[in-house]
Write an enzyme that holds these catalytic residues in place. Structure first.
Site, PDB file in Angstrom:
ATOM      1  N   THR A  79      -0.457  -8.330  -3.245  1.00  0.00           N
ATOM      2  CA  THR A  79      -1.764  -7.704  -3.124  1.00  0.00           C
ATOM      3  C   THR A  79      -2.910  -8.376  -3.882  1.00  0.00           C
ATOM      4  O   THR A  79      -2.730  -8.877  -4.980  1.00  0.00           O
ATOM      5  CB  THR A  79      -1.628  -6.235  -3.621  1.00  0.00           C
TER       6      THR A  79
ATOM      7  N   THR B 267      -2.183  -2.657  -7.584  1.00  0.00           N
ATOM      8  CA  THR B 267      -1.262  -3.684  -7.092  1.00  0.00           C
ATOM      9  C   THR B 267       0.135  -3.350  -7.595  1.00  0.00           C
ATOM     10  O   THR B 267       0.283  -2.666  -8.595  1.00  0.00           O
ATOM     11  CB  THR B 267      -1.688  -5.096  -7.564  1.00  0.00           C
ATOM     12  N   GLY B 268       1.141  -3.821  -6.894  1.00  0.00           N
ATOM     13  CA  GLY B 268       2.515  -3.514  -7.289  1.00  0.00           C
ATOM     14  C   GLY B 268       3.278  -2.922  -6.126  1.00  0.00           C
ATOM     15  O   GLY B 268       2.949  -3.168  -4.955  1.00  0.00           O
ATOM     16  N   LEU B 269       4.266  -2.168  -6.449  1.00  0.00           N
ATOM     17  CA  LEU B 269       5.123  -1.579  -5.418  1.00  0.00           C
ATOM     18  C   LEU B 269       4.463  -0.323  -4.838  1.00  0.00           C
ATOM     19  O   LEU B 269       4.363   0.708  -5.510  1.00  0.00           O
ATOM     20  CB  LEU B 269       6.487  -1.256  -6.023  1.00  0.00           C
ATOM     21  N   GLY B 270       4.023  -0.432  -3.597  1.00  0.00           N
ATOM     22  CA  GLY B 270       3.199   0.603  -2.982  1.00  0.00           C
ATOM     23  C   GLY B 270       3.769   2.004  -3.033  1.00  0.00           C
ATOM     24  O   GLY B 270       3.032   2.981  -3.203  1.00  0.00           O
TER      25      GLY B 270
ATOM     26  N   GLY C 265       2.036   0.359   2.875  1.00  0.00           N
ATOM     27  CA  GLY C 265       2.028   0.494   1.419  1.00  0.00           C
ATOM     28  C   GLY C 265       0.879   1.357   0.931  1.00  0.00           C
ATOM     29  O   GLY C 265       0.272   2.129   1.692  1.00  0.00           O
ATOM     30  N   ASP C 266       0.581   1.222  -0.341  1.00  0.00           N
ATOM     31  CA  ASP C 266      -0.469   2.041  -0.965  1.00  0.00           C
ATOM     32  C   ASP C 266      -1.872   1.548  -0.659  1.00  0.00           C
ATOM     33  O   ASP C 266      -2.829   2.336  -0.695  1.00  0.00           O
ATOM     34  CB  ASP C 266      -0.275   2.029  -2.487  1.00  0.00           C
TER      35      ASP C 266
ATOM     36  N   ARG D 164       6.329  -0.392   7.912  1.00  0.00           N
ATOM     37  CA  ARG D 164       6.129   0.136   6.550  1.00  0.00           C
ATOM     38  C   ARG D 164       4.658  -0.039   6.134  1.00  0.00           C
ATOM     39  O   ARG D 164       4.078  -1.100   6.266  1.00  0.00           O
ATOM     40  CB  ARG D 164       7.047  -0.594   5.591  1.00  0.00           C
TER      41      ARG D 164
END
Ligand code: GLY
Length: 305
Positions: free
Chosen positions: A175, A224-227, A204-205, A202
Site C-alpha cells: 500500500t 497500511t498493513g494487513l487490511g 482490503g481496508d 478479496r
C-alpha cells in the site's frame, strides 16, 4: 500550517539494498504532492503524491501491484475530504491510476465505492485508457511465493493470514498513501494492489471508508498493513477520533497502532496522519514503513523507513 505526508507501505523490507530506492520514491512523491499543495489544493496534492507512488513499480499500487492467488492484479483505492466527500474503487483492474478513478467516483457519482467490473466500466466512461499494471518482477515473485507456500503446505486458503505473514513477511508488500492539509481542508488518499496471493475478489481496508482511509474536520488518516486488521478495528476512523478527543496527530497515530498490536500482535499495521492545523503523525508496529513529509517550516522533506 500547510503540510503533506506520504507512505510507501509498512512491512519488512528483507532486501535492505532496496531501501535507498524506496526512500527516493517516497521523497519524489512528497515533492510531487508539495508542488500541488503550494498551488493551494490538498485534494490535488494527495492525488499527485499517490499517483507518483502508483507509477513507481517498487511500490504495491498501480504499476507493480502484487498478484492474486490466480495471478491477476486487483487494485483498491480511496480518497476522502474533510467535508466527508469520498470516492473509492475496489478490485479494479486495467487502469494506471486507481486513485484518480476514486476521485472521479467522488466527483461524478452519487456513490462512494464502485467495485470490480462496474469500476472498470466507470473508468472507461471517464476516459481512463486500458493499462496493464503487471510487472515481470511481480510475476517472478508470484511464481516463487506460490510455489513455496504450496510446497510448504501453508495455504490452500488464507485462514491463518497473520501467521502466514509473520513467517513470510514479503507477502505483505503494502500500500501507498498520502494525507495533506492546505490551510483549509484535510484530504486523505490510499492505493494498493492488496496482499500477495490474496483470494480473487478479496477487498482490503484501503477502499473502506474508515478502515484504511478517512478524513473529517479534525484530521485525515491513511493506513497500511494487513487490511483485515484495519477493517475489523475501523482503524483510520479510530485514529481520527483520537484527534477529535484531544490527542495530537502523533499520539493519535500511536494510540491507533497500539490497538492493532493489542488485538492482533505486531507486524501488521501502519498509519500516517495530519490534523486540521497541519500537525503530522505516523506510527507502525512493523519493522519498516517508508514515510516522507514536508511542511512550510521545513527546507526539505523528512524521509525515513
Ligand atoms: N492494506 C492493504 C491491504 O490489505 O489490502
Amino acid at each position: 500550517m500547510v503540510a503533506i505526508i506520504v507512505h510507501g507501505g509498512a512491512g519488512t523490507i528483507r532486501d535492505e539494498s532496496r531501501i535507498p530506492k524506496i526512500k527516493k520514491g517516497v521523497g519524489e512523491a512528497v515533492l510531487a504532492g508539495w508542488r500541488e499543495l503550494k498551488r493551494g489544493s490538498a485534494l490535488d496534492a494527495v492525488e499527485e503524491a499517490v499517483k507518483a507512488l502508483e507509477d513507481n513499480p517498487l511500490f504495491n499500487a498501480g504499476t507493480g501491484s502484487v498478484l492474486t492467488v490466480d495471478g491477476k492484479v486487483e487494485m483498491d483505492a480511496a480518497i476522502m475530504r474533510s467535508n466527508l466527500e469520498a470516492g473509492a474503487v475496489a478490485g479494479i483492474w486495467g487502469v494506471k491510476n486507481p486513485i484518480s478513478v476514486a476521485r472521479k467516483v467522488m466527483e461524478k457519482t452519487d456513490h462512494v465505492l464502485l467495485g470490480g467490473e462496474g469500476a472498470v466500466k466507470f473508468a472507461r466512461l471517464m476516459g481512463f485508457n486500458d493499462y496493464n499494471p503487471t510487472t515481470e518482477e511481480r510475476i517472478d515473485q508470484w511464481k516463487k511465493l506460490r510455489e513455496k507456500l504450496l510446497n510448504d503446505g501453508q495455504i490452500p486458503h488464507w485462514k491463518k493470514i497473520s501467521e502466514l505473514i509473520r513467517e513470510y513477511p514479503e507477502v505483505l508488500r503494502s500500500t501507498v498513501g498520502a494525507v495533506a492539509f492546505d490551510g483549509g481542508e484535510v484530504v486523505a488518499g490510499t492505493s494498493t494492489g492488496g496482499v500477495f496471493l490474496k483470494m480473487f475478489g478479496r477487498i482490503g481496508d484501503t477502499p473502506i471508508i474508515g478502515g484504511g482511509t478517512y478524513a473529517n474536520e479534525f484530521a485525515g488518516a491513511s493506513c497500511t498493513g494487513l487490511g483485515e486488521v484495519m477493517i475489523k478495528l475501523v482503524l483510520a476512523k479510530s485514529a481520527v477520533d483520537f484527534v477529535r478527543f484531544g490527542l495530537t496527530a502523533q499520539k493519535a497515530s500511536e494510540a491507533a497502532i497500539s490497538i492493532a498490536t493489542e488485538h492482533f500482535g505486531s507486524d501488521n499495521a501502519g498509519v500516517i496522519m495530519i490534523d486540521a492545523r497541519g500537525n503530522i503523525g505516523f506510527a507502525k508496529n512493523t519493522k519498516h514503513m517508508s514515510v516522507a513529509y514536508l511542511n512550510e517550516e521545513m527546507k526539505e522533506p523528512y524521509i525515513g523507513v
